[in-house]
Scaffold this motif. Structure first.
Motif, mmCIF file in Angstrom:
data_model
loop_
_atom_site.group_PDB
_atom_site.id
_atom_site.type_symbol
_atom_site.label_atom_id
_atom_site.label_comp_id
_atom_site.label_asym_id
_atom_site.label_seq_id
_atom_site.Cartn_x
_atom_site.Cartn_y
_atom_site.Cartn_z
ATOM 1 N N HIS A 320 0.830 -1.191 0.000
ATOM 2 C CA HIS A 320 0.000 0.000 0.000
ATOM 3 C C HIS A 320 0.871 1.250 0.000
ATOM 4 O O HIS A 320 1.909 1.290 0.644
ATOM 5 C CB HIS A 320 -0.910 0.022 1.239
ATOM 6 C CG HIS A 320 -1.973 -1.042 1.189
ATOM 7 N ND1 HIS A 320 -2.877 -1.144 0.172
ATOM 8 C CD2 HIS A 320 -2.241 -2.067 2.046
ATOM 9 C CE1 HIS A 320 -3.676 -2.185 0.394
ATOM 10 N NE2 HIS A 320 -3.300 -2.761 1.531
ATOM 11 N N GLN A 322 -0.598 4.463 0.526
ATOM 12 C CA GLN A 322 -1.169 5.576 1.275
ATOM 13 C C GLN A 322 -0.598 5.612 2.688
ATOM 14 O O GLN A 322 -0.196 4.608 3.238
ATOM 15 C CB GLN A 322 -2.692 5.512 1.329
ATOM 16 C CG GLN A 322 -3.251 4.273 2.015
ATOM 17 C CD GLN A 322 -3.722 3.246 1.028
ATOM 18 O OE1 GLN A 322 -2.938 2.811 0.177
ATOM 19 N NE2 GLN A 322 -4.987 2.868 1.086
ATOM 20 N N ASP A 323 -0.589 6.796 3.273
ATOM 21 C CA ASP A 323 0.006 6.977 4.611
ATOM 22 C C ASP A 323 -0.978 6.406 5.638
ATOM 23 O O ASP A 323 -2.058 6.961 5.803
ATOM 24 C CB ASP A 323 0.263 8.480 4.849
ATOM 25 C CG ASP A 323 1.059 8.697 6.124
ATOM 26 O OD1 ASP A 323 1.272 7.729 6.859
ATOM 27 O OD2 ASP A 323 1.451 9.841 6.372
#
Length: 323
Positions: A320, A322-323
């Motif tokens: 992934h 995203q943060d």
């Protein structure tokens, strides 16, 4: 030790088939009992392992497994000493010796039997017994250090044994460990095997075994029975090479599980840095109360960094972005 190993070498050079006729025992009615001669510790179980894995017939004396010390003559009709069964000794036999007896089909013959010298920096260590045997594609390697000392060295080349040809032709030949264990070394291939004595698995580069042999560090009366050999090609991620380097000769309960742990290390390692008693106690001791109005310098920054490392590991493994 040197004399007993020389007896085996002389038999191999004269006629290996004679080894099948030997009855191997640690005590009989005319001798002191096994417990009296060898004790009940590692020395006893090392010798018992050799007895159980040599060609021929292993013979256990009356009361040997139970740990009895009374010497029984052939004319005895009953025991004269009031001895009780050593349950701990019996249980260790169940763990270490009985499984070997269930594999006697691997050890009883001499077709694939080889005796090895254990080479140290100063020559051959006669106190180390090392031999391989097996049937079909199955092989086992037995090692026993019969001395109260430490040693280290290599096993690579077998002692000579005679091969009979037509007529009276006889030829002495030697084989290396790769041949003795029926291995087929190749680049980027790793040898995985189990120690039946201790329940651990090991991994070594196949070509290292072929070129240099097997390196061992042995403590006093240390015993190994290596079996279940399998050769595994490395994958595109070089997972087995990484695992081999990480273990550096150490044994683990399961190479498969150790490989999974290695893959998960980007998450497991930073998680252990957070979820451990030492760090929890540190946080609890630093908590704010009436007497402590401020947190120690760097505590929050350290906590944030530990959490960030864990999240980075999760992000790396899951893919992934995203943060």
């Amino acid at each position: 030790n040197a004399g007993y190993r020389q007896l085996i070498k002389n038999t191999l050079e004269f006629d290996p088939e004679i080894l099948k006729r030997y009855v191997n025992f640690m005590n009989n009615p005319d001798e002191r009992t096994a417990a009296d001669q060898f004790g009940k510790g590692d020395k006893y179980f090392g010798i018992c392992t050799v007895m159980a894995t040599l060609p021929g017939l292993p013979m256990f004396g009356h009361g040997q497994v139970e740990g009895f010390s009374e010497k029984y003559g052939m004319e005895f009709r009953r025991a004269y000493w009031d001895e009780s069964i050593d349950d701990g000794l019996v249980e260790r036999h169940r763990r270490e010796i009985f499984p070997l007896l269930h594999r006697r089909w691997m050890f009883g013959d001499v077709t694939n039997f080889l005796l090895y010298d254990f080479f140290t920096g100063g020559g051959v260590n006669e106190d180390v017994y090392a031999f391989s045997n097996g049937q079909g594609d199955e092989r086992a390697l037995v090692i026993f250090h019969n001395k109260y000392a430490q040693t280290s060295g290599w096993i690579r080349m077998s002692a000579a044994y005679v091969v009979k040809g037509g007529g009276d032709q006889r030829q002495l030949v030697q084989r290396d460990l790769v041949q003795g264990l029926n291995l087929h070394p190749a680049p980027n291939t790793y040898l995985v095997y189990r120690d039946l004595s201790h329940g651990l698995e090991y991994i070594q580069p196949s070509q290292e075994i072929a070129e240099r042999g097997l390196y061992l560090e042995l403590n006093a009366y240390e015993t190994h029975v290596f079996a279940e050999f399998r050769e595994i090609p490395d994958d595109t991620y070089h997972s087995y090479r990484q695992l081999c380097q990480y273990l550096n000769g150490r044994g683990v309960p399961s190479i498969h599980e150790a490989l999974r742990e290695l893959v998960l290390m980007p998450v497991q390692q930073p998680f252990r840095e957070i979820a451990n008693p030492g760090y929890f106690h540190y946080l609890l001791d630093a908590r704010l109360d009436v007497e402590t109005a401020e947190l120690p310098a760097g505590l929050l920054a350290e906590a944030e960094q530990k959490a960030a490392n864990l999240l980075d590991g999760i992000q790396y493994l899951t893919g992934h972005n995203q943060d």
